[in-house]
Structure formats: C-alpha cells, structure tokens
Motif scaffolding. Structure first.
Motif, PDB file in Angstrom:
ATOM      1  N   LEU A 162      10.905  26.365  50.484  1.00  0.00           N
ATOM      2  CA  LEU A 162      10.786  25.112  51.221  1.00  0.00           C
ATOM      3  C   LEU A 162      11.061  23.918  50.317  1.00  0.00           C
ATOM      4  O   LEU A 162      10.765  23.953  49.116  1.00  0.00           O
ATOM      5  N   ARG A 163      11.609  22.874  50.888  1.00  0.00           N
ATOM      6  CA  ARG A 163      11.703  21.585  50.206  1.00  0.00           C
ATOM      7  C   ARG A 163      10.396  20.850  50.524  1.00  0.00           C
ATOM      8  O   ARG A 163      10.232  20.295  51.611  1.00  0.00           O
ATOM      9  N   THR A 164       9.476  20.860  49.600  1.00  0.00           N
ATOM     10  CA  THR A 164       8.133  20.349  49.890  1.00  0.00           C
ATOM     11  C   THR A 164       8.109  18.823  49.892  1.00  0.00           C
ATOM     12  O   THR A 164       8.879  18.178  49.183  1.00  0.00           O
ATOM     13  N   PRO A 165       7.216  18.234  50.690  1.00  0.00           N
ATOM     14  CA  PRO A 165       7.228  16.779  50.843  1.00  0.00           C
ATOM     15  C   PRO A 165       6.640  16.030  49.653  1.00  0.00           C
ATOM     16  O   PRO A 165       5.869  16.570  48.850  1.00  0.00           O
ATOM     17  N   VAL A 166       7.022  14.774  49.562  1.00  0.00           N
ATOM     18  CA  VAL A 166       6.442  13.811  48.625  1.00  0.00           C
ATOM     19  C   VAL A 166       5.852  12.676  49.461  1.00  0.00           C
ATOM     20  O   VAL A 166       6.500  12.194  50.399  1.00  0.00           O
ATOM     21  N   LEU A 220       3.791  17.497  47.019  1.00  0.00           N
ATOM     22  CA  LEU A 220       2.896  18.463  47.647  1.00  0.00           C
ATOM     23  C   LEU A 220       3.473  19.872  47.586  1.00  0.00           C
ATOM     24  O   LEU A 220       3.785  20.507  48.601  1.00  0.00           O
ATOM     25  N   GLU A 221       3.565  20.368  46.375  1.00  0.00           N
ATOM     26  CA  GLU A 221       4.090  21.717  46.187  1.00  0.00           C
ATOM     27  C   GLU A 221       3.103  22.779  46.659  1.00  0.00           C
ATOM     28  O   GLU A 221       3.470  23.939  46.832  1.00  0.00           O
ATOM     29  N   LEU A 222       1.878  22.382  46.923  1.00  0.00           N
ATOM     30  CA  LEU A 222       0.914  23.310  47.510  1.00  0.00           C
ATOM     31  C   LEU A 222       1.284  23.712  48.932  1.00  0.00           C
ATOM     32  O   LEU A 222       0.712  24.668  49.475  1.00  0.00           O
ATOM     33  N   LEU A 223       2.239  23.013  49.545  1.00  0.00           N
ATOM     34  CA  LEU A 223       2.717  23.364  50.879  1.00  0.00           C
ATOM     35  C   LEU A 223       3.880  24.347  50.844  1.00  0.00           C
ATOM     36  O   LEU A 223       4.449  24.690  51.876  1.00  0.00           O
ATOM     37  N   GLN A 224       4.232  24.811  49.646  1.00  0.00           N
ATOM     38  CA  GLN A 224       5.283  25.811  49.485  1.00  0.00           C
ATOM     39  C   GLN A 224       4.813  27.148  50.067  1.00  0.00           C
ATOM     40  O   GLN A 224       3.610  27.374  50.263  1.00  0.00           O
ATOM     41  N   HIS A 225       5.757  28.048  50.353  1.00  0.00           N
ATOM     42  CA  HIS A 225       5.394  29.404  50.771  1.00  0.00           C
ATOM     43  C   HIS A 225       4.331  29.971  49.819  1.00  0.00           C
ATOM     44  O   HIS A 225       4.428  29.813  48.602  1.00  0.00           O
ATOM     45  N   SER A 236       1.894  27.792  46.645  1.00  0.00           N
ATOM     46  CA  SER A 236       2.155  27.261  45.303  1.00  0.00           C
ATOM     47  C   SER A 236       3.651  27.295  45.004  1.00  0.00           C
ATOM     48  O   SER A 236       4.438  27.927  45.722  1.00  0.00           O
ATOM     49  N   PHE A 237       4.020  26.656  43.916  1.00  0.00           N
ATOM     50  CA  PHE A 237       5.408  26.568  43.468  1.00  0.00           C
ATOM     51  C   PHE A 237       5.991  27.914  43.055  1.00  0.00           C
ATOM     52  O   PHE A 237       7.206  28.064  42.877  1.00  0.00           O
ATOM     53  N   LYS A 238       5.174  28.926  42.881  1.00  0.00           N
ATOM     54  CA  LYS A 238       5.573  30.150  42.197  1.00  0.00           C
ATOM     55  C   LYS A 238       6.714  30.907  42.875  1.00  0.00           C
ATOM     56  O   LYS A 238       7.436  31.668  42.210  1.00  0.00           O
ATOM     57  N   VAL A 239       6.898  30.741  44.181  1.00  0.00           N
ATOM     58  CA  VAL A 239       7.967  31.488  44.843  1.00  0.00           C
ATOM     59  C   VAL A 239       9.338  31.069  44.342  1.00  0.00           C
ATOM     60  O   VAL A 239      10.290  31.850  44.406  1.00  0.00           O
ATOM     61  N   ARG A 240       9.456  29.863  43.834  1.00  0.00           N
ATOM     62  CA  ARG A 240      10.755  29.408  43.319  1.00  0.00           C
ATOM     63  C   ARG A 240      11.221  30.305  42.167  1.00  0.00           C
ATOM     64  O   ARG A 240      12.353  30.790  42.143  1.00  0.00           O
ATOM     65  N   GLY A 241      10.332  30.496  41.199  1.00  0.00           N
ATOM     66  CA  GLY A 241      10.677  31.336  40.066  1.00  0.00           C
ATOM     67  C   GLY A 241      10.805  32.799  40.439  1.00  0.00           C
ATOM     68  O   GLY A 241      11.664  33.514  39.900  1.00  0.00           O
ATOM     69  N   ALA A 242       9.947  33.264  41.343  1.00  0.00           N
ATOM     70  CA  ALA A 242      10.001  34.669  41.753  1.00  0.00           C
ATOM     71  C   ALA A 242      11.333  34.996  42.418  1.00  0.00           C
ATOM     72  O   ALA A 242      11.979  36.010  42.094  1.00  0.00           O
ATOM     73  N   PHE A 243      11.762  34.154  43.347  1.00  0.00           N
ATOM     74  CA  PHE A 243      13.046  34.395  44.009  1.00  0.00           C
ATOM     75  C   PHE A 243      14.200  34.302  43.012  1.00  0.00           C
ATOM     76  O   PHE A 243      15.133  35.123  43.053  1.00  0.00           O
ATOM     77  N   ASN A 244      14.167  33.323  42.117  1.00  0.00           N
ATOM     78  CA  ASN A 244      15.287  33.184  41.186  1.00  0.00           C
ATOM     79  C   ASN A 244      15.395  34.400  40.264  1.00  0.00           C
ATOM     80  O   ASN A 244      16.486  34.886  39.968  1.00  0.00           O
ATOM     81  N   CYS A 286      -0.041  21.409  42.788  1.00  0.00           N
ATOM     82  CA  CYS A 286       0.759  22.630  42.699  1.00  0.00           C
ATOM     83  C   CYS A 286       0.193  23.854  43.395  1.00  0.00           C
ATOM     84  O   CYS A 286       0.881  24.872  43.484  1.00  0.00           O
ATOM     85  N   GLY A 287      -1.047  23.815  43.906  1.00  0.00           N
ATOM     86  CA  GLY A 287      -1.581  25.018  44.514  1.00  0.00           C
ATOM     87  C   GLY A 287      -2.667  24.747  45.534  1.00  0.00           C
ATOM     88  O   GLY A 287      -3.455  23.805  45.397  1.00  0.00           O
ATOM     89  N   SER A 288      -2.727  25.605  46.572  1.00  0.00           N
ATOM     90  CA  SER A 288      -3.689  25.399  47.665  1.00  0.00           C
ATOM     91  C   SER A 288      -4.493  26.644  47.997  1.00  0.00           C
ATOM     92  O   SER A 288      -5.191  26.671  49.011  1.00  0.00           O
ATOM     93  N   ASN A 289      -4.432  27.677  47.160  1.00  0.00           N
ATOM     94  CA  ASN A 289      -5.104  28.928  47.505  1.00  0.00           C
ATOM     95  C   ASN A 289      -6.582  28.860  47.112  1.00  0.00           C
ATOM     96  O   ASN A 289      -6.988  29.237  46.020  1.00  0.00           O
TER      97      ASN A 289
END
Length: 328
Positions: A21-25, A36-41, A44-52, A316-319
């Motif tokens: 997701l392109r998370t909001p500012v 608000l990277e806590l709104l990422q799948h 948290s931001f971590k899916v970006r690195g995992a997918f890459n 960066c995180g909402s869990n």
C-alpha cells in the motif's frame, strides 16, 4: 545483493508495486507530518522488504521461506508468502505479543516460539533454513530487505514535497537505513548528485533530509554501535522489546547509518508510553510501543526542531492490543 545503496530503492519500488500500500501522510500541525506506515498490510512497513526479498529471488524453493521475528517481520513474511503461494515458517521469541502470534496463525504460518529474545529465534531460524533449503528472509541484514523498506522514504518525500528531518525508530536498523537511502534516492531524482545523496547535512539543500534515529534507552543498538565504531551487543528490555528487540545493529544498517546525515537519540520507556497514548488521544492513531518511539523523541523534547523546520515522523507499527492504548 551484499551491499545496498540509494540506487536500489527505486528498483525495489517498481518490483513491489501492486503488492504493498501507499500509506497516507497527515499534516498534524504546520510543518509536522505523520507518515502512517502502521496502515500498511499486516500493520507495519515490513511487507515492503519481505516482498522485495522474495520477488528478487526468482523461483522460490518448494520448502518456501523462513524468518525470525519479534512479530512484525514474521507477519510480513507470512503475508507475502501467502500472496505468492508458498509456505512460511516463522520463529519468534517468547516475548512476542500474543496479538502478533495470533496474526501469524491467521496468515497460515508455521510458528515456532523459542528463546527469550529475537537473537535466539534468529539462531534457530538460520539452522532450520540450512536443513530445509527454504529462502531465508532476514528482518534487516539483507540488502533486498533494506531497499524494500526504503520505498517508504521515497513515498514520504513525494507526499510532503520534501522535509528537513525524518524521525524513525531503530531496532536492527534496516528500516532507518532504508529511509536514509530512500530519501537520498528522492534527492537524486530531484536533481542532487549521487555524492550529495550519499550524505549531506540537513539544510544544505541537497542529499535529502536529516535522519533522526530514535531508540529506547534500554535497547540502544545504533547508539552503542556509533560509540564503539562497529555493531556491538546490547542488553534488550523494555516496552518496545517485541519489535525493537535486536541485540545488535545490522552490518548493512551500520554502513548507512554511520553517515553524516544521521543523528542518534534515545528515549525512555515512559516517553514511549506517553507518546503512544498521545497518538491515540490526539490523532486517533493506534500505534504499538515501537510505532510510537519516533514520536516520543519529539514529544519529550529529546529532539527539538528549529523554527520553521519541516519534520516528518514515521509511525511504523500498529500490532497492539487496543485495550491498552490509554493504560500502558
């Protein structure tokens, strides 16, 4: 990749487009933004690195992927694995939040909870990866992961039109290193030269913003590494240990974060708890403790912006358990 630089970040952005997701500012006051990277799948931001990491690997092995995590990285790897149709095996320490363990189960991951700290789970995961041939997806010590996290920095610059300073939390350092490289890549795109993008002081007009790396006083991985001149072991404890609980800064992160654009500050657990509560009460942002750490530096006065300084804070995180937002 065994090294990483700002040129890898735009390539990562193209690779993971459509998967994240392109998370909001939001601008919460003049010149102050929350990313608000806590709104990422997976929160948290971590899916970006995992997918890459996974998409860079080509055909994934039949044994799937394996990772160690305090929780958020594991959730990201499990999410990406499910999206790509492969098995995920996740090792987590005993301190991992029940919320995160439940999330891993919901994503279909095979979970092993072992050891008191992240480093214990990481050792077990590394051994298991050798046994099974699964693709290891490290939380912060792989260039593909760092470059993926850096796409957050690219977005941030585009969304704000540019800032002077970015505050970001540090655990193993992969996210902060990625933000540093991503904002440098944005500076190159805007016309700064590669040498400038590698590191220039804030306010120089080139090289991207100052990066203020924020750590809990009880887990000072970057602070200790900068003082020692290399990554060193630190004790792990406190309210953010489940997400920022790396006992040693990553080597890739040290290479990036020892540059001149980076500043290191420490915050107390009390400041983190207060910042988390304020994010909820003032902005209705439901962050976990690690997600509130960067904001804690601003709220507690550990980092004081200059008049007119344009500042972005990455949440960066909402869990987290929402029942604790105003109590702990």
């Amino acid at each position: 990749m065994t090294t990483v630089n700002h040129e890898h970040v735009p390539a990562a952005a193209r690779r993971i487009a459509g998967h994240v997701l392109r998370t909001p500012v939001i601008e919460v006051s003049p010149g102050l933004w929350l990313k608000l990277e806590l709104l990422q799948h997976t929160g948290s931001f971590k899916v970006r690195g995992a997918f890459n990491r996974m998409l860079s690997a080509g055909e994934l092995p039949a044994s799937g992927v394996i990772a160690a995590s305090g929780g958020n990285h594991g959730l990201a790897v499990a999410f990406a694995a499910r999206a790509l149709g492969v098995r995920a095996e996740i090792f987590v320490p005993e301190v991992t939040s029940p919320v995160k363990v439940a999330g891993l189960r919901a994503l279909g991951a095979h979970i092993t909870q072992t050891g008191a700290f992240y480093s214990d789970a990481a050792d077990a995961a590394a051994k298991r990866a050798v046994e099974t041939g699964a693709l290891a997806v490290h939380a912060y010590e792989q260039a593909e992961v760092v470059a993926g996290q850096g796409t957050t920095g690219l977005e941030l610059v585009e969304q704000t039109g540019g800032v002077d300073t970015v505050l970001v939390a540090v655990g193993g350092g992969g996210f902060a290193a990625g933000i540093t490289l991503g904002t440098a890549a944005a500076a190159v795109s805007a016309g700064a030269g590669p040498a400038d993008a590698a590191g220039s002081s804030a306010g120089s007009g080139a090289g991207g913003p100052r990066i203020v790396c924020v750590e809990p006083e009880r887990i000072p991985t970057l602070h200790a590494a900068l003082r020692a001149g290399e990554p060193v072991q630190v004790e792990v404890g406190g309210v953010a240990a489940d997400a920022l609980g790396a006992s040693k800064l990553g080597g890739l992160a040290f290479e990036v974060l020892s540059g001149p654009r980076v500043e290191s500050v420490l915050v107390t657990d009390e400041a983190i708890v207060s910042a988390r509560r304020t994010l909820w009460e003032r902005h209705r942002v439901a962050a976990e403790h690690a997600g509130a750490a960067a904001y804690a530096a601003l709220l507690s006065g550990v980092y004081r912006p200059a008049p007119g300084e344009r500042v972005a804070v990455v949440v960066c995180g909402s869990n987290t358990d929402p029942a604790t937002l105003t109590t702990a």
